[in-house]
Design a protein around this motif. Structure first.
Motif, short mmCIF file in Angstrom:
data_model
loop_
_atom_site.label_atom_id
_atom_site.label_comp_id
_atom_site.label_asym_id
_atom_site.label_seq_id
_atom_site.Cartn_x
_atom_site.Cartn_y
_atom_site.Cartn_z
N CYS A 95 0.82 -1.23 0.00
CA CYS A 95 0.00 0.00 0.00
C CYS A 95 0.84 1.27 0.00
O CYS A 95 0.38 2.32 -0.42
CB CYS A 95 -0.98 -0.01 1.17
SG CYS A 95 -0.27 0.57 2.73
N ARG A 96 2.08 1.20 0.48
CA ARG A 96 3.02 2.33 0.52
C ARG A 96 2.64 3.42 1.52
O ARG A 96 3.27 4.46 1.57
CB ARG A 96 3.19 2.98 -0.86
CG ARG A 96 3.49 1.98 -1.94
CD ARG A 96 3.55 2.64 -3.31
NE ARG A 96 3.60 1.61 -4.36
CZ ARG A 96 4.06 1.82 -5.55
NH1 ARG A 96 4.53 2.99 -5.89
NH2 ARG A 96 4.08 0.85 -6.44
N GLU A 97 1.57 3.21 2.30
CA GLU A 97 1.08 4.27 3.20
C GLU A 97 1.00 3.83 4.65
O GLU A 97 1.00 4.66 5.54
CB GLU A 97 -0.34 4.68 2.79
CG GLU A 97 -0.39 5.45 1.50
CD GLU A 97 -1.80 5.60 0.98
OE1 GLU A 97 -2.75 5.03 1.57
OE2 GLU A 97 -1.95 6.27 -0.06
N CYS A 98 0.86 2.54 4.90
CA CYS A 98 0.63 2.09 6.28
C CYS A 98 1.92 2.21 7.09
O CYS A 98 3.01 2.42 6.54
CB CYS A 98 0.10 0.66 6.30
SG CYS A 98 1.34 -0.59 5.95
N CYS A 101 4.66 -0.20 5.88
CA CYS A 101 5.29 0.20 4.61
C CYS A 101 6.21 1.40 4.84
O CYS A 101 7.34 1.42 4.33
CB CYS A 101 4.23 0.56 3.58
SG CYS A 101 3.45 -0.88 2.82
N CYS A 109 2.90 -5.33 5.17
CA CYS A 109 1.92 -4.27 4.85
C CYS A 109 0.56 -4.60 5.46
O CYS A 109 0.07 -5.73 5.34
CB CYS A 109 1.79 -4.16 3.33
SG CYS A 109 0.49 -3.04 2.81
N LEU A 110 -0.05 -3.61 6.13
CA LEU A 110 -1.33 -3.86 6.80
C LEU A 110 -2.42 -4.19 5.78
O LEU A 110 -3.38 -4.90 6.11
CB LEU A 110 -1.74 -2.64 7.63
CG LEU A 110 -0.89 -2.41 8.89
CD1 LEU A 110 -1.27 -1.09 9.55
CD2 LEU A 110 -1.06 -3.56 9.88
ZN ZN Z 1 1.31 -0.98 3.62
#
Ligand code: ZN
Ligand code: NAP
Ligand code: ZN
Length: 347
Positions: A95-98, A101, A109-110
């Protein structure tokens, strides 16, 4: 627009892998297309192709120990250029945001990282792995392979290498630490090399004495056969860290008894069945039982640079694609020294 890639495909849990064709999308703005040169045979490929784990969607193209050369780049790609030597490991996006990450632990990654195969990619299509001639991946999930490691010796580092490097670093393998590696296979032999390079005292616990000479030459100081009951008496309470790479069930209590006070056993082997253990095995000697899964992108690059600096690569037997099914059988029989790597020019 797409590119046609040759591949080897698992069509069901019981059929042998067979040659086929898949489509690869053209690289998006931040993506690269990699001409695959070599791909390692990880035991996880076999668990997946043979349906050991739940949730396999056939047909599936496995393979997540990929090395190759960049052959096309999207307009906004910054890190890589055509001709660069690169690798791809077990996941191709997240996701690149959690929080995980952002901490560089994309494998946790969540939202669930997107696996290199048997996942659904951002484009909504099933991901297909490295038993193929090319792959398209976002540059943020591509690793640079340092000069000094050949592409064939580098491929297995993308899964086996990082899967061992990460727990060895997390649990402080280094000078003065006694580390045991259970199982001298693809993961195990890289564990021996990396733990020895970190300065730890390394012992291999293998089913037989057959791989002893190799283990000692790769850096192990001790080697014991687990088929000999005396092993468990001699080594009781000895190790600070044990990493279990075995792909089948083991007697967890028996191996926990080999840990020193406060020691940790890390499970990286992933057999299908749940574990059984006596809590007394943990309570006595205040022992810890842990697990570990691959490593994040940043740490994978660190591992590749570490291996290059120490002259480490995998011990490989390069095979043609037509030999994949025989190679699977040999891996299942613990008869590989120590990683089969497929020459992608033969798909
Ligand atoms: Zn993530
Ligand atoms: P591998 O090359 O087959 O090595 C496994 C080794 O375990 C064998 O060489 C053998 O070593 C030992 N072994 C096998 N069957 C055994 C049995 N019945 N009893 C005792 N020992 C046995 O496999 P690999 O590619 O290293 O993968 C190992 C496991 O790790 C697989 O389950 C794989 O799915 C998993 N894996 C996990 C991660 C993760 O992130 N956690 C990543 C990659 C792979 P000896 O001949 O020395 O006894
Ligand atoms: Zn793997």
């Amino acid at each position: 627009m797409t590119t046609i890639a040759k591949a080897y495909v698992a069509t069901s849990a019981t059929e042998p892998l067979q040659p086929g064709i898949i489509e690869r999308r053209d690289p998006g703005e931040s993506e690269v297309r990699i001409a695959i040169k070599f791909v390692g045979i990880c035991h996880s490929d076999i668990h997946t192709a043979r349906g050991d784990w739940a949730g396999v969607k056939y047909p599936v193209v496995v393979g997540h120990e990929i090395s190759g050369v960049v052959e096309a780049v999207g307009a906004r790609v910054k890190r890589y250029a055509v001709g660069d030597r690169v690798g791809v490991g077990c996941f191709v996006d997240s996701c690149r945001e959690c929080v995980n990450c952002l901490a560089g632990e994309e494998q946790h990654c969540l939202a669930g990282s997107i696996s290199t195969y048997n996942s659904i990619g951002r484009d909504g299509l099933p991901t297909a792995g490295g038993y193929s001639t090319s792959i398209v991946v976002d540059e943020s999930y591509v690793l640079g392979i340092p000069v000094g490691i050949s592409l064939q010796a580098a491929a297995p580092l993308l899964c086996a290498g990082i899967t061992m490097y990460s727990p060895l670093r997390s649990w402080g393998a280094g000078p003065g630490k006694r580390v045991a590696i259970i199982g001298m296979g693809g993961l195990g032999h890289m564990g021996v090399k990396i733990a020895a390079a970190l300065g730890a005292e390394v012992t291999v616990l293998s089913q037989s004495l057959k791989k002893m000479e190799d283990a000692l030459s790769l850096g192990a100081e001790g080697y014991y056969a687990t088929s000999d009951p005396a092993t468990f008496e001699v080594l009781r309470g000895r190790f600070d860290l044990i990493i279990n790479t075995v792909s089948a069930d083991i007697d967890v209590d028996e191996y926990l008894s080999l840990l020193a006070v406060g020691g940790t056993m890390v499970m990286v082997g992933l057999p299908a069945k749940p574990l059984g253990l006596r809590t007394w095995s943990l309570a006595g000697f205040r022992r810890n039982l842990a697990g570990s899964k691959m490593g994040g992108i940043r740490q994978t690059q660190e591992m590749l640079d570490f291996c290059a600096a120490h002259g480490l690569g995998a011990e490989v037997e390069v095979i043609r694609a037509s030999g994949i099914n025989d190679a699977f059988d040999r891996v299942l029989a613990s008869d590989v020294r120590y990683r089969f790597v497929i020459d992608a020019g033969t798909f």
